[in-house]
Design an enzyme around this catalytic site. Structure first.
Site, PDB file in Angstrom:
ATOM      1  CG  HIS A  93      -3.144   2.562   4.785  1.00 10.50           C
ATOM      2  ND1 HIS A  93      -4.012   3.383   4.089  1.00 10.50           N
ATOM      3  CD2 HIS A  93      -2.936   1.486   3.994  1.00 10.50           C
ATOM      4  CE1 HIS A  93      -4.308   2.824   2.935  1.00 10.50           C
ATOM      5  NE2 HIS A  93      -3.679   1.672   2.848  1.00 10.50           N
ATOM      6  CD  GLU A 128      -3.273  -1.037   0.502  1.00 13.61           C
ATOM      7  OE1 GLU A 128      -3.819   0.066   0.558  1.00 13.61           O
ATOM      8  OE2 GLU A 128      -3.799  -2.018  -0.087  1.00 13.61           O
ATOM      9  CB  CYS A 155      -4.617   9.900   3.008  1.00 13.19           C
ATOM     10  SG  CYS A 155      -4.924   8.936   4.470  1.00 13.19           S
TER      11      CYS A 155
HETATM   12  O1  SUG Z   1      -7.695   2.852   0.731  1.00 16.82           O
HETATM   13  N1  SUG Z   1     -10.503   4.956   0.910  1.00 16.82           N
HETATM   14  C1  SUG Z   1      -9.058   4.797   0.951  1.00 16.82           C
HETATM   15  C2  SUG Z   1      -8.440   5.766   1.935  1.00 16.82           C
HETATM   16  C3  SUG Z   1      -6.957   5.775   1.838  1.00 16.82           C
HETATM   17  C4  SUG Z   1      -6.304   6.531   2.912  1.00 16.82           C
HETATM   18  N2  SUG Z   1      -4.898   6.541   2.749  1.00 16.82           N
HETATM   19  C5  SUG Z   1      -3.978   6.487   3.728  1.00 16.82           C
HETATM   20  N3  SUG Z   1      -4.308   6.163   4.927  1.00 16.82           N
HETATM   21  N4  SUG Z   1      -2.773   6.689   3.400  1.00 16.82           N
HETATM   22  C6  SUG Z   1      -8.684   3.356   1.287  1.00 16.82           C
HETATM   23  O2  SUG Z   1      -9.363   2.750   2.114  1.00 16.82           O
HETATM   24  C7  SUG Z   1     -12.716   4.589   0.010  1.00 16.82           C
HETATM   25  C8  SUG Z   1     -13.369   4.640  -1.343  1.00 16.82           C
HETATM   26  C9  SUG Z   1     -14.841   4.373  -1.266  1.00 16.82           C
HETATM   27  O3  SUG Z   1     -15.289   3.724  -0.329  1.00 16.82           O
HETATM   28  O4  SUG Z   1     -15.556   4.792  -2.169  1.00 16.82           O
HETATM   29  C10 SUG Z   1     -11.205   4.413  -0.064  1.00 16.82           C
HETATM   30  O5  SUG Z   1     -10.723   3.778  -0.967  1.00 16.82           O
END
Ligand code: SUG
Length: 445
Positions: free
Chosen positions: A246, A173, A367
């Site tokens: 994460h 990730e 993020c």
């Molecule tokens: O991968 N949300 C992302 C958020 C990522 C956050 N990034 C870090 N923590 N670095 C994920 O879960 C949600 C999309 C949706 O539900 O439509 C989403 O993909």
């Protein structure tokens, strides 16, 4: 050598919506099906980036990806024109269409893992796009991210790798599970890789562990890192179970400082000892641990206190935490921040920023950005159109005002005119960011 830590923020795409696609990400789950505000979202993200550029930091942007991903729908058996494919998917596979429409590449911390040239054997700056294999909607990002990074980080001083093999052994990730500590950005550092599980183990967690130790090791090897200066740490299962999908939801670090929640690591004492050992001879790490008694893990996750940008601001000898407004609205984290800055530790200021649209999908200030430490020659090899200046900021805001919808509901994804509008927006963007008129799949026909 002197270097800067630049932030490259993902431009939030025109189809930003709440599809509820990320199991284990509590905000995404909670807001599933709500209407989103794509225009407000992109402007929030740009404003955050501009604030840091105005304060004197180097700030860049990364392009959104083409959505819907028609390629995904074709591989899933849909045929005909792009419009026919969207219409048919809306009728017979709406969940799949939602996956094809996610604007998730906005979370640039998941775009890649980055090792600055000071740490690598060949003296180049290495970037490995994350394969994001754990969730369907994110597993389609890697190859397009590789293409984007190659157009932003141009020149021989950069090595843009392909993503790791797209298989759960190598679940990766990106920088969300990677922290670099150092005495100064341009000097050698300690690269900390945090994983949730090992490839072969029987994972017993309530939610998925999205990063494997094997993925971390593969990235460290291909970046040519000195393994004596790398640390591989297991994330706390309690943190994952509480919704920290994460590591950057419970930990952030820069320069010598690591700011983390008590439950962030499975074996905290061993983790801190290993970091100290890897830094031996370079610097003494400074650990700022937030006790569960002060900030319960549930508050840490709902407020996203740790998903902040920890920044050395020009002219300031203490660090600034660029934190989401939600951590000002949560009593435990607000009180903790007040005590933190009143003390004489390494973090002297907390600035609260509003990125609520992204937060509602589980993406805070950290993020939204990919950190890239650049020495002078590397900075001058970056595609200049992707650096945020007064001019590029104004042009991007104007572009967003013109092309983005004010609101978007999940039902709107079945309307093929959304695809046309998005393509028009992206077509214009390739000009603004000098990405080439063959950058997006639809431009290649
Ligand atoms: O991968 N949300 C992302 C958020 C990522 C956050 N990034 C870090 N923590 N670095 C994920 O879960 C949600 C999309 C949706 O539900 O439509 C989403 O993909």
């Amino acid at each position: 050598m002197s270097a800067v830590e630049a932030n490259f923020d993902g431009i939030i795409g025109p189809t930003h919506n709440y599809g509820g696609l990320s199991f284990g990400n509590i905000a995404s789950d909670k807001n599933r099906g709500e209407a989103s505000a794509p225009r407000a979202a992109v402007l929030e993200g740009l404003r955050k980036a501009k604030q840091l550029a105005d304060a004197g930091l180097v700030q860049g942007v990364l392009p959104p990806q083409e959505r819907p991903d028609i390629g995904l729908l074709r591989r899933a058996g849909f045929t005909g024109s792009d419009k026919q494919i969207v219409e048919a998917a809306a009728k017979t596979a709406p969940e799949l269409l939602r996956n094809a429409y996610s604007a998730s590449p906005m979370w640039a911390a998941n775009a890649a893992t980055v090792s600055p040239s000071a740490d690598t054997a060949d003296g180049r700056l290495h970037l490995t796009p994350a394969n994001l294999v754990t969730t369907l909607h994110r597993s389609i990002e890697g190859p397009a991210t590789q293409r984007a990074l190659s157009r932003v980080f141009r020149g021989d001083c950069f090595a843009v790798h392909p993503p790791l093999p797209a298989q759960s052994t190598f679940a990766d990730e990106g920088a969300a599970n990677h922290v670099r500590l150092c005495a100064e950005h341009g000097g050698p550092g300690v690269e900390i890789f945090v994983y949730g599980r090992e490839a072969g183990e029987h994972w017993r967690g309530q939610f998925p562990a999205r990063q494997t130790r094997e993925a971390c090791e593969a990235v460290a090897r291909s970046h040519g890192l000195d393994l004596e200066r790398c640390v591989f740490i297991r994330q706390g299962q309690a943190a994952i179970d509480a919704g920290a999908f994460h590591n950057d939801v419970v930990c952030v670090g820069t320069l010598k400082t690591l700011f983390f929640h008590e439950l962030a690591f499975e074996d905290k004492a061993a983790a801190l000892k290993a970091i100290r050992a890897a830094a031996d001879g370079l610097f003494e790490p400074i650990f700022v641990e937030v006790p569960q008694a002060d900030v319960p893990i549930g508050d840490a996750i709902s407020s996203y206190l740790f998903n902040s940008q920890l920044l050395a601001m020009p002219g300031d000898d203490r660090l600034m935490l660029n934190a989401p407004v939600e951590s000002e609205e949560t009593i435990s984290t607000r009180d903790y921040c007040a005590r933190l800055t009143a003390g004489n530790g390494p973090i002297g200021t907390v600035n609260f920023v509003d990125v609520r649209q992204s937060m509602r999908n589980g993406g805070g200030p950290a993020c939204l950005r990919l950190r890239v430490v650049l020495i002078k020659d590397e900075l001058s090899s970056v595609n200049p159109a992707c650096l945020l200046t007064d001019e590029t900021y104004a042009a991007l805001c104007k572009w967003a005002e013109r092309h983005y919808r004010e609101t978007l509901s999940v039902a709107d994804l079945s309307d093929p005119s959304l695809m046309d509008e998005s393509r028009q927006a992206l077509d214009a963007l390739t000009g603004l960011l000098d990405l080439g008129s063959d950058f997006y799949p639809f431009q290649r026909g």
